[in-house]
Design a protein around this motif. Structure first.
Motif, PDB file in Angstrom:
ATOM      1  N   SER A  64      -0.320  -6.353  -2.704  1.00 24.63           N
ATOM      2  CA  SER A  64      -1.725  -5.956  -2.756  1.00 24.63           C
ATOM      3  C   SER A  64      -2.621  -7.048  -2.199  1.00 24.63           C
ATOM      4  N   ALA A  65      -2.323  -8.282  -2.594  1.00 25.67           N
ATOM      5  CA  ALA A  65      -3.140  -9.408  -2.122  1.00 25.67           C
ATOM      6  C   ALA A  65      -2.992  -9.607  -0.618  1.00 25.67           C
ATOM      7  N   GLN A  68      -4.782  -6.912   1.238  1.00 28.59           N
ATOM      8  CA  GLN A  68      -6.225  -7.135   1.156  1.00 28.59           C
ATOM      9  C   GLN A  68      -6.663  -8.159   2.196  1.00 28.59           C
ATOM     10  N   SER A 138      -7.421  -3.644  -5.237  1.00 27.87           N
ATOM     11  CA  SER A 138      -6.623  -4.699  -5.860  1.00 27.87           C
ATOM     12  C   SER A 138      -6.835  -4.709  -7.376  1.00 27.87           C
TER      13      SER A 138
END
Length: 437
Positions: A64-65, A68, A138
């Protein structure tokens, strides 16, 4: 890319961003990373089943990070460059305000600046929307993983794998670890921006000059005779490699001789001085000083034996005294004033309210072009170098000051010094030994 304005902006803005990143954000990242490691170790000791569930959520949070950051990189690209272009429009207008006003171009400048700001606004809007979407997604994954962890904790208690107090303790530990892990990634827009600034700053710091500025193994002869020779020189500027400025160019100046170089604009006159000062090296051929290639000499030593009067006099935003002794900081008061007298500058300096301690503003804005030129000449006189290079020194001076500056230049080129003079005016060639066209 290498213009003074661009480099100054990169050093000023990006260096500030880097300082903020290292002083604040880096400490947060290190703190949270250690917190996650400790929390995982404690969780494994309390109960391995729940620890495995927590570990299984780590790839999801990590992906997710990363997603992003990649998402934001696509939208943030170019915003910093747009800010730079907008700033250059404004800086050019302020620096050349007299020309802007004279041509009634104020509205045109405002329109150009407004166009740049509109582009920034549009790109920043989409960038902000991207940040909001990525951050929201996130956070959704964060709380989804936390909900999964809570459900697994309840399941472990229900099936008797651990008692309630241990389960609550382990859930709190892993919840803390989850939030500690995601906190640095929640700052992804800030970190991403500073990462680019970090790259920009270290690109400048790590840049290796093609001409070594201080090679201690290079030659530093005790004396300079001053004989200069160009041998079959070919040269083109790095920004325009397709345009050959000098082709098979040869020239010899004996020590103590004064040589005038004349020619049409763009014929390569100023390039001769640039090659002698070793701002650039020739593409082919050699530039010799006293029979040796300039590349063999220590660069600082070489330039310390040359005095340069530039086409546009360079004046620093400080006092007249500091501008003159810039050439030799250990010069006495008497030597400084004698240099000013030789340059026909002492009289007008003494008439100023604070004399030699007068602050002359940014780039000498408080002085006329002729006064700035005489201070620049005084600086070269004080340096007392055996080689004098003069680049169109009086071509931009007002007529009433031209005679005074000419007298200063005539005095400067007298004596046993090697002088190369570049000029358009016939008056500047009265005391030369040879003229090259």
């Amino acid at each position: 890319e290498n213009s003074p304005d661009t480099l100054s902006m990169r050093l000023a803005n990006d260096a500030t961003f880097v300082r903020a990143a290292f002083s604040n954000r880096l400490s947060i990242f290190i703190q949270d990373s250690f917190a996650v490691i400790v929390a995982l170790l404690i969780g494994l000791l309390l109960g391995w089943r729940l620890a495995l569930v927590a570990l299984a959520t780590l790839p999801i949070l990590t992906l997710s990070a990363i997603a992003q950051k990649l998402w934001l990189a696509g939208f943030s690209k170019g915003i910093q460059e747009m800010h730079r272009k907008a700033s250059l429009v404004l800086e050019d207008a302020v620096r050349n305000i007299y020309t802007v006003v004279a041509f009634c171009a104020g509205n045109k400048v405002m329109e150009l600046y407004r166009m740049q700001l509109q582009r920034i606004l549009r790109q920043s809007f989409f960038h902000g929307m991207a940040i909001g979407f990525a951050f929201g997604f996130s956070q959704f994954l964060l709380f989804a993983c936390n909900a999964l962890l809570l459900w697994s904790t309840a399941l472990s208690v229900n099936r008797g794998y651990m008692n309630l107090s241990t389960a609550i303790t382990e859930y709190m530990v892993f919840s803390f670890a989850t939030f500690a892990l995601v906190e640095p990634f929640g700052l992804a827009p800030y970190i991403l921006k500073r990462r680019k600034s970090l790259i920009s700053v270290f690109e400048i710091i790590d840049r290796v000059p093609t001409i070594e500025p201080d090679d201690n193994s290079a030659l530093k002869p005790p004396n300079v005779y001053g004989s200069i020779e160009f041998k079959t020189i070919d040269f083109c500027y790095p920004t325009r490699p397709e345009v050959l400025v000098l082709s098979n160019f040869s020239l010899k100046v004996s020590g103590g001789q004064t040589l005038a170089v004349v020619g049409v604009s763009g014929s390569g006159k100023s390039t001769i001085i640039s090659l002698i000062e070793r701002y650039y090296d020739p593409v082919a051929g050699q530039v010799l000083l006293d029979g040796r290639d300039l590349k063999l000499y220590n660069l600082r030593w070489l330039r310390s034996h040359m005095g340069l009067v530039q086409q546009e006099p360079i004046i620093f935003s400080t006092t007249i005294r500091e501008n003159i002794i810039y050439a030799r900081h250990n010069a006495s008061e008497a030597e400084m004033k004698e240099a000013a007298r030789i340059a026909n500058a002492h009289h007008f300096i003494s008439s100023l309210p604070h004399g030699y301690d007068t602050h002359i503003g940014m780039r000498g804005v408080e002085l006329t072009p002729g006064q700035k030129q005489r201070i620049a000449i005084a600086r070269v006189v004080l340096k007392n170098a055996p080689i004098i290079l003069i680049d169109e020194a009086s071509s931009s001076i007002e007529s009433e000051s031209s005679r005074v500056v000419q007298e200063a230049l005539d005095t400067l080129i007298m004596g046993n010094k090697t002088t190369i003079l570049i000029a358009y005016r016939a008056a500047m060639m009265r005391h030369v030994d040879n003229i090259v066209v």
